[in-house]
Design a protein around this motif. Structure first.
Motif, short mmCIF file in Angstrom:
data_model
loop_
_atom_site.label_atom_id
_atom_site.label_comp_id
_atom_site.label_asym_id
_atom_site.label_seq_id
_atom_site.Cartn_x
_atom_site.Cartn_y
_atom_site.Cartn_z
N GLN A 44 -3.93 -3.14 7.29
CA GLN A 44 -3.29 -4.44 7.47
C GLN A 44 -2.72 -4.96 6.16
O GLN A 44 -1.64 -5.53 6.12
CB GLN A 44 -4.31 -5.43 8.04
CG GLN A 44 -4.73 -5.12 9.47
CD GLN A 44 -5.79 -6.07 9.97
OE1 GLN A 44 -6.22 -6.97 9.24
NE2 GLN A 44 -6.24 -5.87 11.20
N SER A 45 -3.45 -4.71 5.06
CA SER A 45 -2.96 -5.13 3.76
C SER A 45 -1.67 -4.39 3.39
O SER A 45 -0.72 -4.98 2.88
CB SER A 45 -4.03 -4.89 2.69
OG SER A 45 -3.55 -5.23 1.40
N GLY A 46 -1.63 -3.08 3.68
CA GLY A 46 -0.42 -2.30 3.40
C GLY A 46 0.76 -2.75 4.23
O GLY A 46 1.89 -2.83 3.74
N ILE A 47 0.50 -3.08 5.50
CA ILE A 47 1.59 -3.55 6.38
C ILE A 47 2.12 -4.89 5.89
O ILE A 47 3.33 -5.12 5.85
CB ILE A 47 1.09 -3.65 7.83
CG1 ILE A 47 0.78 -2.25 8.38
CG2 ILE A 47 2.12 -4.35 8.71
CD1 ILE A 47 0.13 -2.26 9.74
N ARG A 48 1.21 -5.77 5.50
CA ARG A 48 1.64 -7.08 5.00
C ARG A 48 2.47 -6.93 3.73
O ARG A 48 3.47 -7.62 3.54
CB ARG A 48 0.42 -7.97 4.76
CG ARG A 48 -0.23 -8.51 6.01
CD ARG A 48 -1.16 -9.67 5.69
NE ARG A 48 -2.27 -9.24 4.85
CZ ARG A 48 -3.45 -8.84 5.32
NH1 ARG A 48 -3.65 -8.81 6.64
NH2 ARG A 48 -4.42 -8.49 4.50
N ARG A 49 2.04 -6.01 2.85
CA ARG A 49 2.78 -5.79 1.61
C ARG A 49 4.19 -5.24 1.90
O ARG A 49 5.17 -5.66 1.30
CB ARG A 49 2.02 -4.80 0.72
CG ARG A 49 2.63 -4.67 -0.68
CD ARG A 49 1.89 -3.65 -1.52
NE ARG A 49 0.49 -4.00 -1.69
CZ ARG A 49 -0.52 -3.37 -1.12
NH1 ARG A 49 -0.30 -2.33 -0.34
NH2 ARG A 49 -1.77 -3.75 -1.33
N PHE A 50 4.29 -4.31 2.87
CA PHE A 50 5.59 -3.75 3.23
C PHE A 50 6.52 -4.80 3.82
O PHE A 50 7.70 -4.88 3.48
CB PHE A 50 5.39 -2.60 4.22
CG PHE A 50 6.68 -2.06 4.79
CD1 PHE A 50 7.49 -1.24 4.03
CD2 PHE A 50 7.08 -2.40 6.08
CE1 PHE A 50 8.67 -0.75 4.54
CE2 PHE A 50 8.26 -1.91 6.60
CZ PHE A 50 9.06 -1.08 5.83
N VAL A 51 5.96 -5.63 4.72
CA VAL A 51 6.77 -6.69 5.33
C VAL A 51 7.24 -7.68 4.26
O VAL A 51 8.40 -8.13 4.28
CB VAL A 51 5.95 -7.41 6.42
CG1 VAL A 51 6.73 -8.63 6.93
CG2 VAL A 51 5.66 -6.47 7.57
N MET A 52 6.37 -7.99 3.30
CA MET A 52 6.74 -8.90 2.23
C MET A 52 7.87 -8.31 1.38
O MET A 52 8.84 -8.99 1.03
CB MET A 52 5.52 -9.21 1.36
CG MET A 52 5.80 -10.18 0.21
SD MET A 52 6.23 -11.84 0.81
CE MET A 52 4.64 -12.33 1.51
N GLN A 53 7.76 -7.02 1.03
CA GLN A 53 8.80 -6.36 0.25
C GLN A 53 10.12 -6.33 1.01
O GLN A 53 11.19 -6.52 0.43
CB GLN A 53 8.36 -4.95 -0.11
CG GLN A 53 7.20 -4.89 -1.09
CD GLN A 53 6.68 -3.49 -1.29
OE1 GLN A 53 7.02 -2.58 -0.54
NE2 GLN A 53 5.86 -3.29 -2.31
N LEU A 54 10.03 -6.09 2.32
CA LEU A 54 11.24 -6.06 3.14
C LEU A 54 11.91 -7.42 3.19
O LEU A 54 13.14 -7.53 3.08
CB LEU A 54 10.88 -5.58 4.56
CG LEU A 54 12.05 -5.26 5.49
CD1 LEU A 54 12.84 -4.08 4.95
CD2 LEU A 54 11.52 -4.93 6.88
N ALA A 55 11.10 -8.46 3.32
CA ALA A 55 11.66 -9.82 3.35
C ALA A 55 12.30 -10.19 2.02
O ALA A 55 13.40 -10.77 1.98
CB ALA A 55 10.55 -10.81 3.70
N ILE A 56 11.63 -9.83 0.91
CA ILE A 56 12.20 -10.13 -0.41
C ILE A 56 13.50 -9.37 -0.62
O ILE A 56 14.48 -9.91 -1.14
CB ILE A 56 11.18 -9.78 -1.51
CG1 ILE A 56 9.98 -10.72 -1.42
CG2 ILE A 56 11.81 -9.88 -2.89
CD1 ILE A 56 8.85 -10.35 -2.35
N SER A 57 13.54 -8.10 -0.19
CA SER A 57 14.76 -7.31 -0.32
C SER A 57 15.91 -7.91 0.47
O SER A 57 17.04 -7.98 0.00
CB SER A 57 14.51 -5.86 0.14
OG SER A 57 13.49 -5.26 -0.62
N GLY A 58 15.60 -8.38 1.70
CA GLY A 58 16.64 -9.02 2.51
C GLY A 58 17.16 -10.28 1.86
O GLY A 58 18.38 -10.54 1.85
N CYS A 59 16.25 -11.08 1.30
CA CYS A 59 16.68 -12.31 0.63
C CYS A 59 17.56 -12.01 -0.57
O CYS A 59 18.60 -12.66 -0.79
CB CYS A 59 15.46 -13.12 0.20
SG CYS A 59 14.49 -13.80 1.57
#
Length: 242
Positions: A44-59
């Motif tokens: 779950q921690s890895g998934i949250r980190r990936f989603v966060m990185q994806l969101a930052i990249s999109g921004c």
């Protein structure tokens, strides 16, 4: 005095008891239930980190797009940096050569051509087309003009990756193709009548790129250059044109 000695004895006793409590805590066995719960928590921690990185990249992507389209003078340095960064082509061919050398080409970014090149190409470069030099490298210090027959096919001098295709409206050299090779060089073919490839195509040595254009004397003609970084190589030094 008796009271002070009692206090000192209590402090000493607490200090002796503290390490024992720490050892007991460290040596406490991990229960199976707690151990089983650690893996899902890590996932779950890895998934949250990936989603966060994806969101930052999109921004960041949308922010760069907004800045690049802005007409404000304050963001012009940022626009220049973005444009320069995107104009620097990624070395697809060089990366493919690295994987082929060290890992046996697991990605197959470029077609296998070692054997064919060793058998068919004794020179470092194949000929783009049969012809004679009309304007030498000394004319502009970048490339040469080759005169050929009408409708002559222009071929890739080495295998590589198409990184640029421009039309006659976009280039002074008319329809133009730039091909990036695994050794870090690029070959440029200009003044083409038609183009048979597209950006990011992966080509073998000898692949047809297009056909030559014609001049006022009804002869075929096209532009050819070899570049390594920011420097240009005289094609007549690496291949012998008749």
């Amino acid at each position: 005095m008796d009271r002070r000695k009692k206090i000192q004895k209590k402090i000493a006793a607490r200090r002796q008891a503290a390490p024992k409590r720490n050892i007991a805590l460290n040596e406490a066995p991990l229960s199976p239930e707690k151990g089983a719960n650690l893996l899902p928590q890590k996932r779950q921690s890895g998934i949250r980190r990936f989603v966060m990185q994806l969101a930052i990249s999109g921004c960041l992507f949308f922010m760069i797009g907004i800045i690049y389209q802005s007409g404000n003078e304050r963001v012009q340095p940022v626009q220049a940096f973005v444009e320069q960064t995107f104009n620097q082509h990624f070395q697809f061919a060089a990366v493919s050569a690295f994987f082929e050398k060290h890992l046996g080409s697991p990605l197959h970014l470029l077609p296998e051509q070692r054997a064919s090149e060793e058998e068919k190409e004794p020179l470092d470069y194949a000929y783009p087309a049969s012809g004679v030099i009309r304007e030498s490298f000394d004319k502009d210090g970048k490339g040469i003009l080759l005169e050929t027959g009408l409708g002559e096919e222009v071929k890739a001098v080495k295998g590589g990756h198409v990184i640029r295709v421009t039309t006659s409206e976009e280039s002074e050299l008319g329809n133009l193709i730039e091909l990036q090779h695994p050794d870090g060089t690029s070959s440029i073919y200009g003044m083409l009548d038609d183009v048979s490839v597209h950006p990011y195509d992966i080509l073998e040595s000898g692949a047809v790129l297009g056909t030559v254009s014609s001049d006022e004397n009804q002869a075929g003609i096209f532009y050819f250059a070899i570049r390594q970084g920011d420097d240009y190589i005289d094609p007549s030094e690496v291949m012998n044109f008749d």
